[in-house]
Motif scaffolding. Structure first.
Motif, mmCIF file in Angstrom:
data_model
loop_
_atom_site.group_PDB
_atom_site.id
_atom_site.type_symbol
_atom_site.label_atom_id
_atom_site.label_comp_id
_atom_site.label_asym_id
_atom_site.label_seq_id
_atom_site.Cartn_x
_atom_site.Cartn_y
_atom_site.Cartn_z
ATOM 1 N N ILE A 47 2.062 1.733 -3.529
ATOM 2 C CA ILE A 47 0.983 2.249 -4.370
ATOM 3 C C ILE A 47 0.832 3.755 -4.191
ATOM 4 O O ILE A 47 0.691 4.505 -5.178
ATOM 5 C CB ILE A 47 -0.340 1.521 -4.046
ATOM 6 C CG1 ILE A 47 -0.281 0.075 -4.524
ATOM 7 C CG2 ILE A 47 -1.528 2.238 -4.695
ATOM 8 C CD1 ILE A 47 -1.445 -0.775 -4.055
ATOM 9 N N ARG A 97 1.397 6.383 -7.284
ATOM 10 C CA ARG A 97 0.347 7.271 -7.784
ATOM 11 C C ARG A 97 0.794 8.734 -7.750
ATOM 12 O O ARG A 97 0.535 9.493 -8.688
ATOM 13 C CB ARG A 97 -0.927 7.070 -6.968
ATOM 14 C CG ARG A 97 -1.732 5.854 -7.399
ATOM 15 C CD ARG A 97 -3.038 5.741 -6.662
ATOM 16 N NE ARG A 97 -4.008 4.965 -7.438
ATOM 17 C CZ ARG A 97 -5.191 4.592 -6.993
ATOM 18 N NH1 ARG A 97 -5.565 4.914 -5.749
ATOM 19 N NH2 ARG A 97 -6.012 3.905 -7.763
ATOM 20 N N MET A 102 -0.726 0.881 -14.945
ATOM 21 C CA MET A 102 -1.473 0.204 -13.892
ATOM 22 C C MET A 102 -0.563 -0.742 -13.123
ATOM 23 O O MET A 102 0.334 -1.370 -13.701
ATOM 24 C CB MET A 102 -2.638 -0.598 -14.480
ATOM 25 C CG MET A 102 -3.593 0.213 -15.329
ATOM 26 S SD MET A 102 -4.876 -0.818 -16.078
ATOM 27 C CE MET A 102 -5.371 0.218 -17.462
ATOM 28 N N ARG A 113 -6.135 -7.656 -8.541
ATOM 29 C CA ARG A 113 -6.568 -6.301 -8.197
ATOM 30 C C ARG A 113 -5.813 -5.316 -9.087
ATOM 31 O O ARG A 113 -4.586 -5.268 -9.069
ATOM 32 C CB ARG A 113 -6.284 -6.010 -6.731
ATOM 33 C CG ARG A 113 -6.549 -4.578 -6.295
ATOM 34 C CD ARG A 113 -6.020 -4.357 -4.886
ATOM 35 N NE ARG A 113 -6.000 -2.949 -4.513
ATOM 36 C CZ ARG A 113 -5.291 -2.443 -3.497
ATOM 37 N NH1 ARG A 113 -4.541 -3.250 -2.755
ATOM 38 N NH2 ARG A 113 -5.314 -1.157 -3.224
ATOM 39 N N GLU A 131 0.823 -1.208 0.000
ATOM 40 C CA GLU A 131 0.000 0.000 0.000
ATOM 41 C C GLU A 131 0.857 1.258 0.000
ATOM 42 O O GLU A 131 0.521 2.250 -0.658
ATOM 43 C CB GLU A 131 -0.959 -0.010 1.194
ATOM 44 C CG GLU A 131 -1.984 -1.133 1.163
ATOM 45 C CD GLU A 131 -2.802 -1.154 -0.121
ATOM 46 O OE1 GLU A 131 -3.184 -0.061 -0.604
ATOM 47 O OE2 GLU A 131 -3.060 -2.264 -0.649
ATOM 48 N N VAL A 170 -4.784 -1.553 -10.060
ATOM 49 C CA VAL A 170 -4.642 -0.234 -9.441
ATOM 50 C C VAL A 170 -4.187 0.754 -10.503
ATOM 51 O O VAL A 170 -2.997 0.783 -10.864
ATOM 52 C CB VAL A 170 -3.637 -0.260 -8.277
ATOM 53 C CG1 VAL A 170 -3.491 1.132 -7.667
ATOM 54 C CG2 VAL A 170 -4.065 -1.267 -7.224
ATOM 55 N N PRO A 197 -5.818 7.538 -11.913
ATOM 56 C CA PRO A 197 -7.250 7.202 -11.902
ATOM 57 C C PRO A 197 -8.150 8.220 -12.577
ATOM 58 O O PRO A 197 -9.242 7.892 -13.027
ATOM 59 C CB PRO A 197 -7.562 7.082 -10.405
ATOM 60 C CG PRO A 197 -6.468 7.806 -9.710
ATOM 61 C CD PRO A 197 -5.258 7.658 -10.553
#
Length: 485
Positions: free
Chosen positions: A280, A284, A344, A324, A277, A326, A330
Protein backbone atom coordinates in the motif's frame (compact mmCIF):
# COMPACT_ATOMS: atom_id res chain seq x y z
CA UNK A 1 -24.38 -24.26 -62.67
CA UNK A 2 -24.26 -21.51 -60.05
CA UNK A 3 -23.03 -22.90 -56.71
CA UNK A 4 -25.24 -22.32 -53.69
CA UNK A 5 -23.99 -19.93 -51.06
CA UNK A 6 -26.34 -18.79 -48.29
CA UNK A 7 -27.30 -15.13 -48.75
CA UNK A 8 -27.67 -12.65 -45.93
CA UNK A 9 -31.06 -13.23 -44.25
CA UNK A 10 -33.84 -10.99 -45.52
CA UNK A 11 -34.69 -9.63 -42.07
CA UNK A 12 -31.28 -7.95 -41.74
CA UNK A 13 -30.93 -4.22 -42.51
CA UNK A 14 -30.10 -3.34 -46.11
CA UNK A 15 -26.72 -1.91 -45.11
CA UNK A 16 -25.65 -5.36 -43.90
CA UNK A 17 -27.14 -7.34 -46.77
CA UNK A 18 -25.83 -5.02 -49.50
CA UNK A 19 -22.32 -4.68 -48.08
CA UNK A 20 -22.01 -8.41 -47.51
CA UNK A 21 -23.25 -9.21 -51.02
CA UNK A 22 -20.80 -6.74 -52.57
CA UNK A 23 -17.84 -8.16 -50.67
CA UNK A 24 -18.76 -11.75 -51.44
CA UNK A 25 -19.13 -10.95 -55.16
CA UNK A 26 -15.76 -9.17 -55.18
CA UNK A 27 -14.11 -12.13 -53.48
CA UNK A 28 -15.58 -14.55 -56.01
CA UNK A 29 -13.92 -12.53 -58.78
CA UNK A 30 -10.55 -12.54 -57.04
CA UNK A 31 -10.27 -15.43 -54.64
CA UNK A 32 -6.56 -15.41 -53.96
CA UNK A 33 -4.83 -12.01 -54.15
CA UNK A 34 -1.08 -12.17 -54.58
CA UNK A 35 1.73 -10.97 -52.37
CA UNK A 36 1.92 -7.48 -53.85
CA UNK A 37 -1.79 -6.76 -53.51
CA UNK A 38 -1.82 -7.97 -49.92
CA UNK A 39 1.20 -5.84 -49.10
CA UNK A 40 -0.52 -2.88 -50.73
CA UNK A 41 -3.58 -3.43 -48.53
CA UNK A 42 -1.41 -3.55 -45.40
CA UNK A 43 0.37 -0.40 -46.51
CA UNK A 44 -2.98 1.34 -46.92
CA UNK A 45 -3.98 0.36 -43.38
CA UNK A 46 -0.71 1.82 -42.16
CA UNK A 47 -1.25 5.02 -44.13
CA UNK A 48 -4.81 5.41 -42.86
CA UNK A 49 -3.56 5.37 -39.27
CA UNK A 50 -0.60 7.61 -40.04
CA UNK A 51 -2.45 10.19 -42.13
CA UNK A 52 -5.34 10.66 -39.70
CA UNK A 53 -3.54 10.28 -36.40
CA UNK A 54 -4.79 13.44 -34.74
CA UNK A 55 -8.36 13.06 -35.98
CA UNK A 56 -8.44 9.51 -34.59
CA UNK A 57 -7.07 10.67 -31.22
CA UNK A 58 -9.74 13.36 -31.02
CA UNK A 59 -12.57 11.02 -32.02
CA UNK A 60 -11.60 8.50 -29.33
CA UNK A 61 -11.33 11.29 -26.76
CA UNK A 62 -14.85 12.43 -27.68
CA UNK A 63 -16.18 8.92 -27.25
CA UNK A 64 -14.55 8.54 -23.83
CA UNK A 65 -15.21 12.08 -22.66
CA UNK A 66 -11.60 12.14 -21.47
CA UNK A 67 -8.98 9.76 -22.85
CA UNK A 68 -5.23 10.15 -22.35
CA UNK A 69 -3.79 11.31 -25.66
CA UNK A 70 -0.46 9.63 -24.94
CA UNK A 71 -2.12 6.31 -24.18
CA UNK A 72 -4.10 6.42 -27.42
CA UNK A 73 -0.94 7.11 -29.39
CA UNK A 74 1.09 4.42 -27.62
CA UNK A 75 -1.37 1.57 -27.25
CA UNK A 76 -3.44 1.99 -30.39
CA UNK A 77 -1.87 3.98 -33.21
CA UNK A 78 1.76 3.02 -32.71
CA UNK A 79 0.83 -0.62 -32.12
CA UNK A 80 -1.32 -0.66 -35.24
CA UNK A 81 1.33 0.90 -37.48
CA UNK A 82 4.01 -1.46 -36.14
CA UNK A 83 1.80 -4.51 -36.69
CA UNK A 84 1.06 -3.55 -40.30
CA UNK A 85 4.73 -3.05 -41.10
CA UNK A 86 5.69 -6.31 -39.37
CA UNK A 87 3.12 -8.23 -41.41
CA UNK A 88 4.42 -6.68 -44.61
CA UNK A 89 7.95 -7.79 -43.76
CA UNK A 90 7.01 -11.39 -43.00
CA UNK A 91 4.16 -11.94 -45.46
CA UNK A 92 6.24 -13.56 -48.22
CA UNK A 93 7.43 -16.24 -45.79
CA UNK A 94 3.92 -16.77 -44.39
CA UNK A 95 2.48 -17.30 -47.88
CA UNK A 96 5.19 -19.73 -49.00
CA UNK A 97 3.96 -23.34 -49.39
CA UNK A 98 5.36 -25.58 -46.65
CA UNK A 99 6.79 -28.95 -47.56
CA UNK A 100 5.48 -31.87 -45.49
CA UNK A 101 6.91 -35.35 -45.03
CA UNK A 102 5.62 -38.36 -46.92
CA UNK A 103 4.63 -41.74 -45.60
CA UNK A 104 6.87 -44.64 -46.68
CA UNK A 105 4.24 -45.88 -49.15
CA UNK A 106 4.59 -42.65 -51.15
CA UNK A 107 8.37 -42.53 -51.55
CA UNK A 108 10.31 -41.43 -53.48
CA UNK A 109 8.79 -39.15 -56.11
CA UNK A 110 5.49 -37.79 -54.74
CA UNK A 111 5.21 -34.47 -52.92
CA UNK A 112 3.11 -33.19 -50.00
CA UNK A 113 2.74 -29.57 -48.95
CA UNK A 114 0.37 -27.05 -47.39
CA UNK A 115 -0.48 -23.55 -48.46
CA UNK A 116 -2.61 -20.87 -46.85
CA UNK A 117 -5.67 -19.75 -48.80
CA UNK A 118 -8.06 -16.85 -48.03
CA UNK A 119 -11.39 -17.69 -46.44
CA UNK A 120 -13.45 -14.92 -48.06
CA UNK A 121 -15.50 -12.31 -46.22
CA UNK A 122 -14.75 -11.95 -42.51
CA UNK A 123 -16.61 -10.03 -39.83
CA UNK A 124 -14.88 -8.22 -36.98
CA UNK A 125 -16.76 -7.04 -33.89
CA UNK A 126 -14.81 -4.32 -32.06
CA UNK A 127 -15.04 -3.40 -28.35
CA UNK A 128 -14.92 0.16 -27.06
CA UNK A 129 -11.89 0.00 -24.76
CA UNK A 130 -9.21 -0.05 -27.50
CA UNK A 131 -11.30 0.58 -30.61
CA UNK A 132 -8.42 1.18 -33.05
CA UNK A 133 -6.19 -1.62 -31.78
CA UNK A 134 -9.05 -4.11 -31.63
CA UNK A 135 -10.20 -3.18 -35.13
CA UNK A 136 -6.86 -2.94 -36.90
CA UNK A 137 -4.95 -5.83 -35.31
CA UNK A 138 -7.40 -8.45 -36.63
CA UNK A 139 -7.81 -6.44 -39.84
CA UNK A 140 -4.07 -6.69 -40.47
CA UNK A 141 -4.24 -10.46 -40.04
CA UNK A 142 -7.32 -10.73 -42.27
CA UNK A 143 -5.80 -8.63 -45.07
CA UNK A 144 -2.47 -10.44 -44.83
CA UNK A 145 -4.43 -13.64 -45.41
CA UNK A 146 -6.11 -12.12 -48.50
CA UNK A 147 -9.66 -11.61 -47.18
CA UNK A 148 -12.25 -8.85 -47.30
CA UNK A 149 -13.67 -7.44 -44.08
CA UNK A 150 -16.72 -5.85 -42.50
CA UNK A 151 -15.96 -4.16 -39.17
CA UNK A 152 -18.72 -3.43 -36.65
CA UNK A 153 -17.70 -0.70 -34.21
CA UNK A 154 -18.98 -0.45 -30.62
CA UNK A 155 -22.00 1.57 -29.60
CA UNK A 156 -19.60 3.56 -27.40
CA UNK A 157 -17.37 4.45 -30.35
CA UNK A 158 -19.80 6.52 -32.38
CA UNK A 159 -17.47 9.43 -33.17
CA UNK A 160 -14.67 7.10 -34.21
CA UNK A 161 -17.01 4.95 -36.30
CA UNK A 162 -18.24 7.97 -38.26
CA UNK A 163 -14.67 9.14 -38.80
CA UNK A 164 -13.59 5.73 -40.12
CA UNK A 165 -16.62 5.59 -42.40
CA UNK A 166 -15.64 8.99 -43.78
CA UNK A 167 -11.94 8.32 -44.39
CA UNK A 168 -11.89 4.61 -45.25
CA UNK A 169 -13.15 5.08 -48.86
CA UNK A 170 -10.03 7.10 -49.60
CA UNK A 171 -7.99 3.93 -49.00
CA UNK A 172 -10.29 0.97 -49.78
CA UNK A 173 -13.45 0.33 -51.80
CA UNK A 174 -16.44 -0.77 -49.77
CA UNK A 175 -16.24 -4.26 -51.29
CA UNK A 176 -12.80 -4.63 -49.64
CA UNK A 177 -13.33 -2.92 -46.27
CA UNK A 178 -16.44 -1.48 -44.67
CA UNK A 179 -16.81 0.08 -41.21
CA UNK A 180 -20.26 -0.05 -39.64
CA UNK A 181 -21.51 2.11 -36.78
CA UNK A 182 -23.74 0.48 -34.19
CA UNK A 183 -26.66 2.79 -35.04
CA UNK A 184 -26.55 1.95 -38.76
CA UNK A 185 -29.40 -0.49 -38.12
CA UNK A 186 -31.75 2.42 -37.54
CA UNK A 187 -33.10 4.42 -34.60
CA UNK A 188 -33.21 2.50 -31.34
CA UNK A 189 -31.78 -0.71 -32.80
CA UNK A 190 -28.33 -2.15 -32.12
CA UNK A 191 -26.46 -3.55 -35.10
CA UNK A 192 -24.38 -6.05 -33.08
CA UNK A 193 -26.79 -9.01 -32.76
CA UNK A 194 -27.80 -8.59 -36.42
CA UNK A 195 -24.22 -8.33 -37.67
CA UNK A 196 -23.25 -11.71 -36.22
CA UNK A 197 -26.13 -13.39 -38.08
CA UNK A 198 -24.42 -12.81 -41.43
CA UNK A 199 -22.98 -16.01 -43.01
CA UNK A 200 -19.38 -14.83 -42.77
CA UNK A 201 -16.49 -17.10 -43.69
CA UNK A 202 -15.02 -16.24 -40.28
CA UNK A 203 -16.15 -14.03 -37.42
CA UNK A 204 -13.78 -12.36 -34.97
CA UNK A 205 -15.29 -11.08 -31.73
CA UNK A 206 -13.74 -9.22 -28.81
CA UNK A 207 -15.91 -8.62 -25.78
CA UNK A 208 -17.35 -10.17 -22.64
CA UNK A 209 -17.83 -13.93 -22.11
CA UNK A 210 -21.58 -13.37 -21.74
CA UNK A 211 -21.90 -11.67 -25.13
CA UNK A 212 -19.45 -14.17 -26.60
CA UNK A 213 -21.91 -16.98 -25.90
CA UNK A 214 -24.63 -15.18 -27.88
CA UNK A 215 -22.21 -14.48 -30.74
CA UNK A 216 -21.19 -18.13 -30.88
CA UNK A 217 -24.84 -19.20 -30.99
CA UNK A 218 -25.50 -16.89 -33.96
CA UNK A 219 -22.41 -18.23 -35.74
CA UNK A 220 -23.51 -21.82 -35.14
CA UNK A 221 -26.61 -21.26 -37.28
CA UNK A 222 -24.36 -20.68 -40.30
CA UNK A 223 -21.49 -22.95 -39.20
CA UNK A 224 -19.36 -19.83 -39.23
CA UNK A 225 -15.93 -20.38 -37.65
CA UNK A 226 -15.42 -17.94 -34.80
CA UNK A 227 -12.53 -16.49 -32.85
CA UNK A 228 -13.55 -15.24 -29.42
CA UNK A 229 -11.29 -12.87 -27.51
CA UNK A 230 -13.00 -12.54 -24.17
CA UNK A 231 -11.71 -11.63 -20.72
CA UNK A 232 -11.91 -12.87 -17.18
CA UNK A 233 -10.15 -12.38 -13.91
CA UNK A 234 -6.43 -12.32 -14.62
CA UNK A 235 -4.24 -12.63 -11.51
CA UNK A 236 -0.85 -11.21 -10.65
CA UNK A 237 1.27 -13.27 -8.24
CA UNK A 238 4.05 -11.53 -6.34
CA UNK A 239 6.51 -14.06 -4.89
CA UNK A 240 8.41 -13.41 -1.62
CA UNK A 241 11.70 -13.07 -3.51
CA UNK A 242 10.56 -10.24 -5.80
CA UNK A 243 11.13 -6.61 -4.69
CA UNK A 244 7.75 -5.26 -3.61
CA UNK A 245 8.42 -1.71 -4.81
CA UNK A 246 9.30 -2.95 -8.31
CA UNK A 247 6.20 -5.13 -8.41
CA UNK A 248 4.03 -2.17 -7.37
CA UNK A 249 5.54 0.01 -10.11
CA UNK A 250 4.83 -2.50 -12.86
CA UNK A 251 1.42 -3.65 -11.66
CA UNK A 252 0.14 -0.11 -11.14
CA UNK A 253 1.30 0.87 -14.61
CA UNK A 254 -1.10 -1.57 -16.22
CA UNK A 255 -3.83 -1.20 -13.58
CA UNK A 256 -4.10 2.55 -14.18
CA UNK A 257 -3.53 2.42 -17.94
CA UNK A 258 -6.81 3.36 -19.65
CA UNK A 259 -8.22 3.59 -16.10
CA UNK A 260 -8.02 -0.18 -15.85
CA UNK A 261 -10.35 -0.78 -18.81
CA UNK A 262 -8.26 -3.57 -20.36
CA UNK A 263 -9.31 -7.20 -20.82
CA UNK A 264 -5.82 -8.42 -19.86
CA UNK A 265 -5.53 -6.18 -16.82
CA UNK A 266 -4.51 -7.38 -13.38
CA UNK A 267 -7.91 -8.24 -11.96
CA UNK A 268 -6.69 -9.34 -8.55
CA UNK A 269 -3.36 -9.39 -6.76
CA UNK A 270 -1.92 -12.27 -4.74
CA UNK A 271 0.60 -11.06 -2.12
CA UNK A 272 2.58 -13.01 0.47
CA UNK A 273 0.81 -12.78 3.80
CA UNK A 274 2.02 -9.80 5.83
CA UNK A 275 3.19 -7.67 2.89
CA UNK A 276 -0.06 -5.75 2.36
CA UNK A 277 0.86 -2.55 4.23
CA UNK A 278 4.23 -2.29 2.52
CA UNK A 279 2.55 -2.69 -0.88
CA UNK A 280 0.00 0.00 0.00
CA UNK A 281 2.77 2.45 0.89
CA UNK A 282 4.59 1.80 -2.40
CA UNK A 283 1.36 2.01 -4.39
CA UNK A 284 0.37 5.37 -2.89
CA UNK A 285 3.79 6.84 -3.56
CA UNK A 286 3.81 5.63 -7.16
CA UNK A 287 0.26 6.82 -7.90
CA UNK A 288 1.01 10.28 -6.50
CA UNK A 289 4.16 10.54 -8.64
CA UNK A 290 2.43 9.49 -11.82
CA UNK A 291 -0.85 11.36 -11.39
CA UNK A 292 -0.25 14.59 -9.46
CA UNK A 293 -3.40 15.95 -11.10
CA UNK A 294 -6.02 13.30 -11.73
CA UNK A 295 -8.06 15.71 -13.87
CA UNK A 296 -5.13 16.97 -15.92
CA UNK A 297 -5.62 14.70 -18.94
CA UNK A 298 -3.18 11.83 -18.36
CA UNK A 299 -5.83 9.76 -16.60
CA UNK A 300 -8.66 8.29 -18.66
CA UNK A 301 -12.37 8.48 -17.86
CA UNK A 302 -14.69 5.52 -17.45
CA UNK A 303 -16.34 5.05 -20.83
CA UNK A 304 -19.99 5.77 -19.94
CA UNK A 305 -22.37 6.30 -17.05
CA UNK A 306 -23.49 2.67 -17.00
CA UNK A 307 -19.94 1.43 -16.48
CA UNK A 308 -19.24 4.17 -13.94
CA UNK A 309 -22.35 3.21 -12.00
CA UNK A 310 -21.44 -0.46 -12.15
CA UNK A 311 -18.01 0.22 -10.61
CA UNK A 312 -19.56 2.35 -7.89
CA UNK A 313 -21.96 -0.50 -7.11
CA UNK A 314 -19.05 -2.96 -6.92
CA UNK A 315 -17.35 -0.69 -4.38
CA UNK A 316 -20.50 -0.24 -2.32
CA UNK A 317 -21.08 -4.00 -2.29
CA UNK A 318 -17.53 -4.61 -1.04
CA UNK A 319 -17.82 -1.99 1.69
CA UNK A 320 -21.17 -3.37 2.82
CA UNK A 321 -19.60 -6.80 3.26
CA UNK A 322 -16.62 -5.55 5.26
CA UNK A 323 -13.95 -4.71 2.68
CA UNK A 324 -11.36 -2.06 3.40
CA UNK A 325 -11.04 0.57 0.66
CA UNK A 326 -7.64 2.25 0.29
CA UNK A 327 -7.62 5.29 -2.04
CA UNK A 328 -4.29 5.58 -3.83
CA UNK A 329 -4.74 9.33 -4.25
CA UNK A 330 -6.45 10.32 -0.98
CA UNK A 331 -6.20 14.03 -1.72
CA UNK A 332 -7.94 13.76 -5.09
CA UNK A 333 -11.64 13.04 -5.30
CA UNK A 334 -12.03 12.51 -9.03
CA UNK A 335 -15.04 13.91 -10.88
CA UNK A 336 -18.32 12.02 -11.04
CA UNK A 337 -19.71 14.31 -13.75
CA UNK A 338 -16.75 13.49 -16.00
CA UNK A 339 -16.65 9.85 -14.85
CA UNK A 340 -13.11 10.18 -13.47
CA UNK A 341 -12.86 7.37 -10.92
CA UNK A 342 -9.80 7.53 -8.62
CA UNK A 343 -7.75 4.33 -8.27
CA UNK A 344 -8.33 2.23 -5.15
CA UNK A 345 -7.03 -0.91 -3.50
CA UNK A 346 -9.59 -3.21 -1.92
CA UNK A 347 -8.55 -5.40 1.02
CA UNK A 348 -10.31 -7.97 3.22
CA UNK A 349 -12.22 -9.23 0.20
CA UNK A 350 -14.33 -12.39 0.24
CA UNK A 351 -15.73 -14.65 -2.45
CA UNK A 352 -19.24 -13.33 -1.84
CA UNK A 353 -18.28 -9.85 -3.04
CA UNK A 354 -18.98 -8.82 -6.63
CA UNK A 355 -15.40 -7.63 -7.00
CA UNK A 356 -14.17 -11.24 -6.96
CA UNK A 357 -16.99 -12.67 -9.05
CA UNK A 358 -16.80 -10.75 -12.34
CA UNK A 359 -14.15 -8.96 -14.34
CA UNK A 360 -13.63 -5.49 -12.84
CA UNK A 361 -12.68 -3.45 -15.92
CA UNK A 362 -11.76 -0.38 -13.91
CA UNK A 363 -9.13 1.12 -11.55
CA UNK A 364 -10.02 -1.10 -8.57
CA UNK A 365 -7.52 -3.70 -7.38
CA UNK A 366 -8.55 -6.35 -4.84
CA UNK A 367 -5.69 -7.86 -2.81
CA UNK A 368 -5.59 -11.43 -1.54
CA UNK A 369 -2.83 -12.97 0.57
CA UNK A 370 -1.31 -16.45 0.53
CA UNK A 371 1.08 -18.63 2.50
CA UNK A 372 2.23 -21.18 -0.08
CA UNK A 373 2.59 -21.59 -3.82
CA UNK A 374 0.21 -24.54 -3.68
CA UNK A 375 -2.46 -22.29 -2.17
CA UNK A 376 -2.02 -19.88 -5.10
CA UNK A 377 -2.17 -22.68 -7.64
CA UNK A 378 -5.33 -24.16 -6.15
CA UNK A 379 -7.05 -20.76 -5.97
CA UNK A 380 -6.37 -19.98 -9.63
CA UNK A 381 -7.28 -23.46 -10.85
CA UNK A 382 -10.61 -23.41 -9.01
CA UNK A 383 -11.74 -20.62 -11.35
CA UNK A 384 -12.17 -20.09 -15.08
CA UNK A 385 -8.94 -19.96 -17.04
CA UNK A 386 -7.83 -16.31 -17.13
CA UNK A 387 -6.89 -14.42 -20.27
CA UNK A 388 -3.52 -13.52 -18.72
CA UNK A 389 -1.31 -14.60 -15.84
CA UNK A 390 1.37 -12.39 -14.31
CA UNK A 391 4.17 -13.99 -12.28
CA UNK A 392 6.59 -11.81 -10.33
CA UNK A 393 9.56 -13.91 -9.23
CA UNK A 394 13.25 -14.30 -10.05
CA UNK A 395 13.11 -17.94 -8.98
CA UNK A 396 13.10 -19.97 -12.20
CA UNK A 397 11.79 -23.08 -10.46
CA UNK A 398 8.86 -21.10 -9.05
CA UNK A 399 8.15 -19.56 -12.46
CA UNK A 400 8.11 -23.04 -13.99
CA UNK A 401 5.82 -24.29 -11.23
CA UNK A 402 3.16 -21.69 -11.99
CA UNK A 403 3.56 -22.14 -15.74
CA UNK A 404 3.16 -25.91 -15.51
CA UNK A 405 0.46 -26.00 -12.83
CA UNK A 406 -1.93 -23.35 -14.22
CA UNK A 407 -3.48 -22.54 -17.59
CA UNK A 408 -4.13 -19.09 -19.07
CA UNK A 409 -4.34 -17.31 -22.38
CA UNK A 410 -0.89 -15.71 -22.11
CA UNK A 411 1.79 -14.95 -19.54
CA UNK A 412 4.13 -12.12 -18.64
CA UNK A 413 6.85 -12.91 -16.13
CA UNK A 414 8.14 -10.02 -14.00
CA UNK A 415 5.92 -7.62 -15.89
CA UNK A 416 2.29 -7.09 -16.83
CA UNK A 417 0.58 -6.69 -20.21
CA UNK A 418 3.79 -6.60 -22.29
CA UNK A 419 3.21 -9.99 -23.90
CA UNK A 420 -0.02 -8.74 -25.48
CA UNK A 421 1.82 -6.10 -27.51
CA UNK A 422 4.46 -8.36 -29.07
CA UNK A 423 3.56 -8.87 -32.70
CA UNK A 424 5.30 -12.24 -32.99
CA UNK A 425 3.53 -13.77 -29.98
CA UNK A 426 0.02 -15.17 -30.56
CA UNK A 427 -2.73 -13.60 -28.49
CA UNK A 428 -5.78 -15.53 -27.39
CA UNK A 429 -7.71 -16.97 -24.49
CA UNK A 430 -8.61 -20.47 -23.40
CA UNK A 431 -11.98 -21.77 -22.31
CA UNK A 432 -13.98 -19.02 -20.62
CA UNK A 433 -11.45 -16.39 -21.71
CA UNK A 434 -11.74 -17.17 -25.41
CA UNK A 435 -10.76 -19.41 -28.30
CA UNK A 436 -8.41 -18.97 -31.22
CA UNK A 437 -5.41 -16.71 -31.73
CA UNK A 438 -4.34 -13.66 -33.65
CA UNK A 439 -1.27 -11.40 -34.03
CA UNK A 440 1.52 -12.29 -36.44
CA UNK A 441 1.71 -15.67 -38.14
CA UNK A 442 -0.98 -17.21 -35.94
CA UNK A 443 -3.34 -14.40 -36.93
CA UNK A 444 -2.53 -15.03 -40.59
CA UNK A 445 -3.46 -18.70 -40.08
CA UNK A 446 -6.67 -17.80 -38.22
CA UNK A 447 -8.01 -16.04 -41.31
CA UNK A 448 -6.68 -18.66 -43.74
CA UNK A 449 -7.51 -22.19 -44.73
CA UNK A 450 -4.28 -24.15 -44.38
CA UNK A 451 -4.89 -26.35 -47.37
CA UNK A 452 -3.10 -29.73 -47.52
CA UNK A 453 -2.05 -30.92 -50.99
CA UNK A 454 -0.66 -34.26 -52.13
CA UNK A 455 0.88 -34.33 -55.60
CA UNK A 456 1.40 -37.80 -56.99
CA UNK A 457 4.27 -38.58 -59.35
CA UNK A 458 4.02 -40.46 -62.64
CA UNK A 459 5.10 -43.65 -60.87
CA UNK A 460 3.38 -44.75 -57.65
CA UNK A 461 5.04 -46.80 -54.92
CA UNK A 462 1.59 -47.97 -53.84
CA UNK A 463 1.26 -49.79 -57.18
CA UNK A 464 3.55 -52.40 -55.67
CA UNK A 465 0.86 -53.18 -53.10
CA UNK A 466 -2.00 -54.01 -55.49
CA UNK A 467 -3.81 -57.38 -55.44
CA UNK A 468 -3.31 -60.20 -55.98
CA UNK A 469 -0.97 -60.01 -52.99
CA UNK A 470 2.09 -62.01 -53.89
CA UNK A 471 5.48 -62.40 -52.25
CA UNK A 472 6.71 -59.00 -53.43
CA UNK A 473 3.78 -57.19 -51.83
CA UNK A 474 4.26 -59.09 -48.55
CA UNK A 475 8.00 -58.41 -48.53
CA UNK A 476 7.35 -54.69 -48.94
CA UNK A 477 4.63 -54.75 -46.26
CA UNK A 478 6.90 -56.61 -43.85
CA UNK A 479 9.68 -54.13 -44.55
CA UNK A 480 7.34 -51.25 -43.56
CA UNK A 481 6.35 -53.09 -40.38
CA UNK A 482 10.05 -53.58 -39.64
CA UNK A 483 10.65 -49.85 -40.06
CA UNK A 484 7.86 -49.13 -37.56
CA UNK A 485 8.70 -51.80 -35.00
Amino acid sequence: MTPFLPPAPDHLPAVLRDTFAAQRAAFQKQRNPGLQERRADLRQLHHLLRDHREAIVQAIAQDYGSRSRFETLLTELLQGQEAALAAMRHLKRWMRPQKRRLDPTQYPLARAFTFAQPLGVVGIVVPWNFPIAMAFQPLICAFAAGNRAMVKMSENSGHLARLLQKISPDYFPADKLAFLADDDAGPGQSLGPLFTQLPFDHLFFTGSPQTGKAVMANCAANLTPVTLELGGKSPAIVAPDFPLDKAAERILWVKLLNAGQICTNVDYLLLPEGSEEAFIAHARRIAAERFPDLLGGDYTAIIDQRQYGRLQAVLQDAVAQGARIVPLLPGQAGDAARRILPPMLVLNVTEQMQILQREIFGPLLPILTYRSKEEVRDYINARHHPLALYIYSHDRALQDFYLAQTLSGGVSINDSLIHTGLHDLPFGGVGHSGMGHYHGYEGFLTFSKLRPVFRQSRWRTVDLLMPPYGQRAYRLLNFMFWRNR
